[in-house]
Structure formats: structure tokens, C-alpha cells
Design an enzyme around this catalytic site. Structure first.
Site, PDB file in Angstrom:
ATOM      1  CG  ASP A  21      40.696  29.936  47.489  1.00 36.25           C
ATOM      2  OD1 ASP A  21      41.388  30.734  46.826  1.00 36.25           O
ATOM      3  OD2 ASP A  21      41.045  29.515  48.608  1.00 36.25           O
ATOM      4  NE  ARG A  34      47.529  35.788  41.636  1.00 35.73           N
ATOM      5  CZ  ARG A  34      47.220  34.894  42.587  1.00 35.73           C
ATOM      6  NH1 ARG A  34      48.057  33.934  42.878  1.00 35.73           N
ATOM      7  NH2 ARG A  34      46.080  34.983  43.236  1.00 35.73           N
ATOM      8  CG  ASN A  69      40.196  39.600  46.129  1.00 33.52           C
ATOM      9  OD1 ASN A  69      39.155  39.067  45.755  1.00 33.52           O
ATOM     10  ND2 ASN A  69      41.103  38.930  46.842  1.00 33.52           N
ATOM     11  CB  SER A 197      37.805  34.134  53.291  1.00 26.45           C
ATOM     12  OG  SER A 197      38.814  33.185  53.509  1.00 26.45           O
TER      13      SER A 197
HETATM   14  C1  FPP Z   1      40.297  33.373  44.204  1.00 23.75           C
HETATM   15  O1  FPP Z   1      41.385  32.635  43.706  1.00 23.75           O
HETATM   16  C2  FPP Z   1      39.552  33.975  43.113  1.00 23.75           C
HETATM   17  C3  FPP Z   1      39.386  35.310  42.917  1.00 23.75           C
HETATM   18  C4  FPP Z   1      39.965  36.310  43.806  1.00 23.75           C
HETATM   19  C5  FPP Z   1      38.647  35.833  41.754  1.00 23.75           C
HETATM   20  C6  FPP Z   1      37.439  35.068  41.323  1.00 23.75           C
HETATM   21  C7  FPP Z   1      37.161  35.392  39.918  1.00 23.75           C
HETATM   22  C8  FPP Z   1      36.764  34.517  38.966  1.00 23.75           C
HETATM   23  C9  FPP Z   1      36.413  33.133  39.236  1.00 23.75           C
HETATM   24  C10 FPP Z   1      36.669  34.905  37.542  1.00 23.75           C
HETATM   25  C11 FPP Z   1      35.692  35.922  37.153  1.00 23.75           C
HETATM   26  C12 FPP Z   1      34.368  35.883  37.823  1.00 23.75           C
HETATM   27  C13 FPP Z   1      33.215  36.113  37.185  1.00 23.75           C
HETATM   28  C14 FPP Z   1      31.975  36.203  37.982  1.00 23.75           C
HETATM   29  C15 FPP Z   1      33.129  36.253  35.732  1.00 23.75           C
HETATM   30  P1  FPP Z   1      42.856  33.093  44.077  1.00 23.75           P
HETATM   31  O2  FPP Z   1      43.335  34.005  42.997  1.00 23.75           O
HETATM   32  O3  FPP Z   1      42.886  33.660  45.451  1.00 23.75           O
HETATM   33  O4  FPP Z   1      43.623  31.739  44.027  1.00 23.75           O
HETATM   34  P2  FPP Z   1      44.868  31.288  44.907  1.00 23.75           P
HETATM   35  O5  FPP Z   1      44.375  31.198  46.331  1.00 23.75           O
HETATM   36  O6  FPP Z   1      45.225  29.967  44.336  1.00 23.75           O
HETATM   37  O7  FPP Z   1      45.932  32.322  44.708  1.00 23.75           O
END
Ligand code: FPP
Length: 244
Positions: A21, A34, A69, A197
Site C-alpha cells: 500500500d 500514480r 481496484n 482490506s
Molecule cells: C496500492 O497502493 C497498490 C496497488 C493497488 C497496486 C500494487 C502494484 C504494484 C506494487 C506494482 C506492480 C506489481 C507487481 C507484482 C509487478 P495505492 O495505489 O492504493 O496507494 P495509495 O493508498 O497511496 O493511493
């Protein structure tokens, strides 16, 4: 328990699950899109894969994309769907070098064809490895997984193959997306948020939980090592009494 160098904790979790996260906040703090945050997050995935290997963790499950998502802006969803195959093509050699089997859990049919193509190819190419497993949760939701399991059991009952009275926790667990995987011992969530979550709702029942303050793109080998130190100091009881 493993014997290792003095600076490596002795009690090592077999299976670590991570809620990655904070990519969006990391990007926002820098005035970036983002997607740039997700790209840096992918670098953390590589770093944590290395850290997990060095500490002797055998299974790493990463929450890469949740069923919720899909409601994000199309540009972000598309960016993430393209990032995964790019990441796999760039780093699949690491899976081969480390004897790591790639797996995926979730409603994988929801993924676009080009994302599925590289995912399924790398899963097939690494299927024979038994040393380590990297499990990506994609279009994953804990409630969706439990619902899918209930549907599978209901179909068996309807077909006369299963007596409802014979359903035990093990019967239920047998219908989860990857029923052979042991439950995670340790769940890490980054960015300071203290929530599960909808992640692995059944499997996390007895996991130790750890909430790291760093945003995911800042969570690298050093932060993973700190998490391993915290786990080594935890005492797990599984509802019983401490063994020593
Ligand atoms: C949550 O942060 C993260 C995600 C929804 C995506 C996770 C993806 C990656 C780490 C990159 C690709 C993965 C692989 C396996 C190659 P958020 O966007 O919700 O952050 P925020 O809460 O700060 O908005």
C-alpha cells in the site's frame, strides 16, 4: 527454525503475505502520476523477492490488484495491467535463477488477454520449481474467494457428490484458489494503514500482523529485514498456550 548467520533472525516465516500500500501517496508527494508510484512499487517487489530469498522465506504472496481496484480510473487500471507483463518479462530470469514457481490467485478471467498471456506463460515455465513460490493476488478479493468456494461446494451438494453434514473446515479450504498453499505465517501491510482490506480472509486467521510505516515504494530490503526481526520476536500460540 533455521541456523543462519548471526545477523539473520532464527525464526523465519515460511509464508509471508503483503499488502503493498502507498504507491499513490508516494507519487503524489513527488508531484508524479500514480502510475510512477506503481512503477517504483514494482522495484520494491523485486527488492522484497530478494530479501525473502535471503531470509529463507519460501512463499511470498503479494496483493497486486484487488477486485475493488477495477473501479479506479481507466488509465491507472490499464497502466497496472501493462506493468505486470513488463515486470514479468524483465524479471522472469530471477524466478529461474532462484527456483521460484510463479502462481496467481483471484478471478484471473477478468484480466485482459495480454496480461494473462505473459502471466500464464511464466506460470507454465516455472511450474516445476519447488524451492520457492511467488503468488500474485490479481483481481483478488477475500469475499469473492469465499463466495467462489461456497459455489463450488454447493454445486457438489446439488450433484449429490457431497453431504452438507460432511463439510469440515478442511473441505472448505480445499475449494480456495490455491488449496495446497499453507496459510501465511506473517502479513505485512505498508503505508501505516492498519486494515486487512479483503485480503486472504480465511487464510490469515492465525497470521501475525505487521504494519510498516513506509509507503510501498520505500519498502526495500532493509525494511523487509526489520519486518523479519519483528516476526522473530513474536510468540505464536494458535489459541493454545505458549510452548516455551
Ligand atoms: C496500492 O497502493 C497498490 C496497488 C493497488 C497496486 C500494487 C502494484 C504494484 C506494487 C506494482 C506492480 C506489481 C507487481 C507484482 C509487478 P495505492 O495505489 O492504493 O496507494 P495509495 O493508498 O497511496 O493511493
Amino acid at each position: 527454525m533455521t541456523d543462519g548467520p548471526a545477523n539473520v533472525p532464527q525464526k523465519v516465516p515460511h509464508h509471508v503475505a503483503i499488502i503493498m500500500d502507498g504507491n499513490g501517496r508516494w507519487a503524489q508527494q513527488r508531484g508524479l502520476s500514480r502510475l510512477k508510484g506503481h512503477e517504483q512499487g514494482a522495484e520494491s517487489v523485486r527488492a522484497v523477492m530478494k530479501g525473502a530469498r535471503n531470509h529463507g522465506v519460501r512463499i511470498l504472496t503479494l496483493y497486486a490488484f484487488s477486485v475493488e481496484n477495477w473501479s479506479r480510473p481507466a488509465a491507472e487500471v490499464n497502466g497496472l495491467m501493462n506493468l505486470l507483463p513488463r515486470f514479468l518479462r524483465k524479471h522472469e530470469h530471477l524466478l529461474h535463477e532462484n527456483g521460484t514457481r510463479l502462481r496467481a490467485i483471484g478471478r484471473l478471467n477478468d484480466l485482459p488477454a495480454n496480461t494473462r498471456k505473459d502471466l500464464f506463460r511464466v506460470m507454465a515455465d516455472t511450474e516445476a520449481y519447488t524451492e520457492r513460490q511467488l503468488v500474485l493476488a490479481l483481481s483478488y478479493g477475500g469475499r469473492a474467494e469465499l463466495t467462489d468456494a461456497v459455489r463450488a461446494l454447493a454445486r457438489k451438494v446439488k450433484a449429490g457428490e457431497l453431504d452438507p453434514e460432511a463439510i469440515e473446515p478442511e473441505t472448505f479450504a480445499g475449494e480456495l484458489y490455491a488449496p495446497d498453499l499453507p496459510d501465511p505465517d506473517f502479513m505485512i501491510r505498508t503505508s501505516g494503514e492498519q486494515r486487512i482490506s479483503n485480503f486472504l480472509l480465511w487464510q490469515l486467521s492465525y497470521a501475525e500482523l505487521y504494519f510498516a510505516p513506509e509507503l510501498w515504494p520505500d519498502f526495500r530490503e532493509e525494511q523487509f529485514a526489520e519486518a523479519m526481526r519483528v516476526y522473530a520476536g513474536r510468540q505464536r500460540r494458535f489459541g493454545g498456550v505458549a510452548s516455551c
